[in-house]
Design a protein around this motif. Structure first.
Motif, PDB file in Angstrom:
ATOM      1  N   PRO A  85       0.842  -1.396   0.166  1.00 27.02           N
ATOM      2  CA  PRO A  85      -0.070  -0.099  -0.098  1.00 27.02           C
ATOM      3  C   PRO A  85       0.744   1.222  -0.007  1.00 27.02           C
ATOM      4  O   PRO A  85       0.474   2.143  -0.609  1.00 27.02           O
ATOM      5  CB  PRO A  85      -0.842   0.009   1.369  1.00 27.02           C
ATOM      6  CG  PRO A  85      -1.117  -1.531   1.644  1.00 27.02           C
ATOM      7  CD  PRO A  85       0.346  -2.104   1.007  1.00 27.02           C
ATOM      8  N   CYS A  86       2.104   1.142   0.568  1.00 23.70           N
ATOM      9  CA  CYS A  86       3.003   2.373   0.392  1.00 23.70           C
ATOM     10  C   CYS A  86       3.996   2.359  -0.439  1.00 23.70           C
ATOM     11  O   CYS A  86       4.187   3.235  -1.173  1.00 23.70           O
ATOM     12  CB  CYS A  86       3.641   2.527   1.872  1.00 23.70           C
ATOM     13  SG  CYS A  86       2.243   2.869   3.116  1.00 23.70           S
ATOM     14  N   HIS A  87       4.561   1.200  -0.490  1.00 19.84           N
ATOM     15  CA  HIS A  87       5.854   0.955  -1.358  1.00 19.84           C
ATOM     16  C   HIS A  87       5.443   0.648  -2.657  1.00 19.84           C
ATOM     17  O   HIS A  87       6.317   0.576  -3.606  1.00 19.84           O
ATOM     18  CB  HIS A  87       6.902  -0.120  -0.460  1.00 19.84           C
ATOM     19  CG  HIS A  87       7.453   0.323   0.579  1.00 19.84           C
ATOM     20  ND1 HIS A  87       8.488   1.205   0.803  1.00 19.84           N
ATOM     21  CD2 HIS A  87       7.200   0.197   1.668  1.00 19.84           C
ATOM     22  CE1 HIS A  87       8.993   1.342   1.987  1.00 19.84           C
ATOM     23  NE2 HIS A  87       7.956   0.817   2.664  1.00 19.84           N
ATOM     24  N   GLY A  88       4.457   0.233  -3.107  1.00 18.82           N
ATOM     25  CA  GLY A  88       3.803  -0.209  -4.164  1.00 18.82           C
ATOM     26  C   GLY A  88       4.309  -1.494  -4.677  1.00 18.82           C
ATOM     27  O   GLY A  88       5.123  -1.988  -4.055  1.00 18.82           O
ATOM     28  N   TYR A  89       3.811  -2.035  -5.555  1.00 22.99           N
ATOM     29  CA  TYR A  89       4.043  -3.605  -5.743  1.00 22.99           C
ATOM     30  C   TYR A  89       5.416  -3.754  -6.409  1.00 22.99           C
ATOM     31  O   TYR A  89       6.168  -4.921  -6.015  1.00 22.99           O
ATOM     32  CB  TYR A  89       2.999  -4.256  -7.103  1.00 22.99           C
ATOM     33  CG  TYR A  89       1.655  -4.694  -6.646  1.00 22.99           C
ATOM     34  CD1 TYR A  89       1.630  -5.746  -5.834  1.00 22.99           C
ATOM     35  CD2 TYR A  89       0.628  -3.759  -7.043  1.00 22.99           C
ATOM     36  CE1 TYR A  89       0.166  -5.922  -5.279  1.00 22.99           C
ATOM     37  CE2 TYR A  89      -0.700  -3.894  -6.596  1.00 22.99           C
ATOM     38  CZ  TYR A  89      -0.788  -4.969  -5.732  1.00 22.99           C
ATOM     39  OH  TYR A  89      -2.033  -5.390  -5.415  1.00 22.99           O
ATOM     40  N   ASP A  92       8.812   0.979  -5.906  1.00 24.34           N
ATOM     41  CA  ASP A  92       8.954   1.996  -6.404  1.00 24.34           C
ATOM     42  C   ASP A  92       8.406   3.225  -5.241  1.00 24.34           C
ATOM     43  O   ASP A  92       8.557   4.543  -5.761  1.00 24.34           O
ATOM     44  CB  ASP A  92       8.155   2.500  -7.917  1.00 24.34           C
ATOM     45  CG  ASP A  92       6.958   2.438  -7.737  1.00 24.34           C
ATOM     46  OD1 ASP A  92       6.207   2.083  -6.828  1.00 24.34           O
ATOM     47  OD2 ASP A  92       6.273   2.499  -9.001  1.00 24.34           O
ATOM     48  N   GLY A  93       7.839   3.224  -4.365  1.00 24.04           N
ATOM     49  CA  GLY A  93       7.345   4.003  -3.452  1.00 24.04           C
ATOM     50  C   GLY A  93       6.058   4.815  -4.050  1.00 24.04           C
ATOM     51  O   GLY A  93       5.780   5.835  -3.536  1.00 24.04           O
ATOM     52  N   ARG A  94       5.278   4.222  -4.977  1.00 26.14           N
ATOM     53  CA  ARG A  94       4.371   4.803  -5.134  1.00 26.14           C
ATOM     54  C   ARG A  94       2.960   4.122  -5.331  1.00 26.14           C
ATOM     55  O   ARG A  94       1.941   3.704  -5.992  1.00 26.14           O
ATOM     56  CB  ARG A  94       4.321   5.039  -6.868  1.00 26.14           C
ATOM     57  CG  ARG A  94       5.333   6.089  -7.454  1.00 26.14           C
ATOM     58  CD  ARG A  94       5.504   6.082  -8.737  1.00 26.14           C
ATOM     59  NE  ARG A  94       7.013   6.493  -9.094  1.00 26.14           N
ATOM     60  CZ  ARG A  94       6.923   7.986  -9.424  1.00 26.14           C
ATOM     61  NH1 ARG A  94       5.953   8.806  -9.571  1.00 26.14           N
ATOM     62  NH2 ARG A  94       8.160   8.120  -9.878  1.00 26.14           N
ATOM     63  N   GLY A  95       2.800   3.606  -3.619  1.00 26.30           N
ATOM     64  CA  GLY A  95       1.617   2.751  -3.279  1.00 26.30           C
ATOM     65  C   GLY A  95       0.570   3.805  -3.558  1.00 26.30           C
ATOM     66  O   GLY A  95       0.497   5.024  -3.500  1.00 26.30           O
ATOM     67  N   MET A  96      -0.928   3.064  -3.401  1.00 24.60           N
ATOM     68  CA  MET A  96      -2.044   3.883  -3.260  1.00 24.60           C
ATOM     69  C   MET A  96      -2.171   4.718  -2.099  1.00 24.60           C
ATOM     70  O   MET A  96      -2.683   5.976  -2.196  1.00 24.60           O
ATOM     71  CB  MET A  96      -3.196   2.922  -3.510  1.00 24.60           C
ATOM     72  CG  MET A  96      -3.581   2.266  -1.918  1.00 24.60           C
ATOM     73  SD  MET A  96      -5.106   1.406  -2.149  1.00 24.60           S
ATOM     74  CE  MET A  96      -5.229   1.079  -0.509  1.00 24.60           C
ATOM     75  N   ILE A  97      -1.392   4.574  -0.941  1.00 24.61           N
ATOM     76  CA  ILE A  97      -1.686   5.459   0.358  1.00 24.61           C
ATOM     77  C   ILE A  97      -0.735   6.793  -0.303  1.00 24.61           C
ATOM     78  O   ILE A  97      -1.416   7.762   0.234  1.00 24.61           O
ATOM     79  CB  ILE A  97      -0.807   4.857   1.509  1.00 24.61           C
ATOM     80  CG1 ILE A  97      -1.624   3.509   1.737  1.00 24.61           C
ATOM     81  CG2 ILE A  97      -0.850   5.744   2.522  1.00 24.61           C
ATOM     82  CD1 ILE A  97      -2.833   3.733   2.218  1.00 24.61           C
ATOM     83  N   ARG A 104       5.694   9.885   0.491  1.00 19.72           N
ATOM     84  CA  ARG A 104       6.189   8.854  -0.185  1.00 19.72           C
ATOM     85  C   ARG A 104       7.463   8.022   0.212  1.00 19.72           C
ATOM     86  O   ARG A 104       8.460   8.902   0.893  1.00 19.72           O
ATOM     87  CB  ARG A 104       6.607   9.359  -1.652  1.00 19.72           C
ATOM     88  CG  ARG A 104       6.982   8.504  -2.541  1.00 19.72           C
ATOM     89  CD  ARG A 104       7.224   8.990  -4.077  1.00 19.72           C
ATOM     90  NE  ARG A 104       7.696   7.845  -4.903  1.00 19.72           N
ATOM     91  CZ  ARG A 104       8.702   8.169  -5.703  1.00 19.72           C
ATOM     92  NH1 ARG A 104       9.234   9.364  -6.039  1.00 19.72           N
ATOM     93  NH2 ARG A 104       8.983   7.146  -6.359  1.00 19.72           N
ATOM     94  N   PRO A 105       7.277   7.017   0.604  1.00 18.85           N
ATOM     95  CA  PRO A 105       8.573   6.172   1.104  1.00 18.85           C
ATOM     96  C   PRO A 105       9.704   6.071  -0.143  1.00 18.85           C
ATOM     97  O   PRO A 105       9.517   6.210  -1.248  1.00 18.85           O
ATOM     98  CB  PRO A 105       8.122   4.723   1.227  1.00 18.85           C
ATOM     99  CG  PRO A 105       6.851   4.534   0.230  1.00 18.85           C
ATOM    100  CD  PRO A 105       6.448   5.810   0.384  1.00 18.85           C
ATOM    101  N   PRO A 106      10.868   5.846   0.360  1.00 18.92           N
ATOM    102  CA  PRO A 106      11.833   5.757  -0.516  1.00 18.92           C
ATOM    103  C   PRO A 106      11.780   4.802  -1.439  1.00 18.92           C
ATOM    104  O   PRO A 106      11.277   3.414  -1.011  1.00 18.92           O
ATOM    105  CB  PRO A 106      13.217   5.571   0.234  1.00 18.92           C
ATOM    106  CG  PRO A 106      12.857   4.985   1.485  1.00 18.92           C
ATOM    107  CD  PRO A 106      11.329   5.631   1.696  1.00 18.92           C
ATOM    108  N   GLU A 107      12.362   4.498  -2.702  1.00 18.35           N
ATOM    109  CA  GLU A 107      12.481   3.297  -3.556  1.00 18.35           C
ATOM    110  C   GLU A 107      13.092   2.333  -2.732  1.00 18.35           C
ATOM    111  O   GLU A 107      14.239   2.567  -2.437  1.00 18.35           O
ATOM    112  CB  GLU A 107      13.038   3.599  -4.838  1.00 18.35           C
ATOM    113  CG  GLU A 107      12.037   4.758  -5.775  1.00 18.35           C
ATOM    114  CD  GLU A 107      12.608   5.125  -6.956  1.00 18.35           C
ATOM    115  OE1 GLU A 107      13.997   4.879  -7.099  1.00 18.35           O
ATOM    116  OE2 GLU A 107      12.007   5.676  -7.873  1.00 18.35           O
ATOM    117  N   LEU A 108      12.597   1.274  -2.736  1.00 16.12           N
ATOM    118  CA  LEU A 108      13.202  -0.046  -2.185  1.00 16.12           C
ATOM    119  C   LEU A 108      14.605  -0.381  -3.020  1.00 16.12           C
ATOM    120  O   LEU A 108      15.417  -1.094  -2.356  1.00 16.12           O
ATOM    121  CB  LEU A 108      12.517  -1.069  -2.068  1.00 16.12           C
ATOM    122  CG  LEU A 108      11.261  -1.106  -0.991  1.00 16.12           C
ATOM    123  CD1 LEU A 108      10.349  -2.188  -1.102  1.00 16.12           C
ATOM    124  CD2 LEU A 108      11.634  -0.647   0.224  1.00 16.12           C
TER     125      LEU A 108
END
Length: 180
Positions: A85-89, A92-97, A104-108
């Motif tokens: 939800p935060c980090h995206g599938y 990339d840090g572009r989750g729906m939250i 935006r969290p950092p890209e993993l």
């Protein structure tokens, strides 16, 4: 009658209507008691498997020596539940939250996150960092290691070259690209 006296009379009447014994003597379950509600007639039941007690100390689970396909599958499933939800599938840090206004969290797969050790990623999952809260009370330690393995796979996927792929996968990639 004065307003104060009326209020006092209403208050006394309301208190007289409450019956202490009705609330005090209501049916309730007591530890080590029996109950017809449960099939085994026990009140104190064992928690379901996989339950993590809140604020319970972690059972020490050492870092796995090798990453297995089963770990990656469990890690992906848990990542998609708790992290996506935060980090995206794709991490990339572009989750729906984030699309709803959260930071935006950092890209993993950013250089900063790639430099973290597996133990540091495990600790961030456990305790949180910055606006991310910890999942230590929600995800059992072994599953946190599975998530770490999956995060490493996501990181590898962003920097993998075709030369590092197995021959079968290189042929599939060539077919997709239209190469002979």
């Amino acid at each position: 009658m004065k307003p104060r006296a009326i209020m006092l009379l209403i208050g006394v009447t309301a208190l007289a209507a409450c019956r202490h014994e009705n609330m005090y003597t209501q049916p309730k379950a007591v530890p080590y008691g029996s109950s017809n509600f449960f099939a085994r007639r026990m009140v104190m039941l064992h928690p379901p498997p996989g339950t993590v007690a809140r604020n319970a100390p972690d059972r020490p689970v050492p870092q796995p020596k090798a990453i297995t396909a089963a770990m990656l599958t469990r890690g992906r499933n848990q990542f998609n539940i708790d992290c996506q939800p935060c980090h995206g599938y794709s991490g990339d840090g572009r989750g729906m939250i984030v699309s709803r206004g959260f930071p935006r969290p950092p890209e993993l797969y950013s250089p900063e996150v790639r430099r973290l050790s597996a133990r540091q990623i495990f600790d961030v999952i456990t305790r949180g960092k910055g606006p991310m809260y910890g999942y230590g009370s929600l995800i059992e330690p072994a599953l946190r290691w599975d998530i770490v393995a999956y995060v490493r796979a996501l990181q590898f996927s962003q920097y993998a070259t075709a030369a590092k792929l197995p021959a079968h996968d290189r042929r599939l990639l060539a077919a997709v690209r239209g190469a002979p």
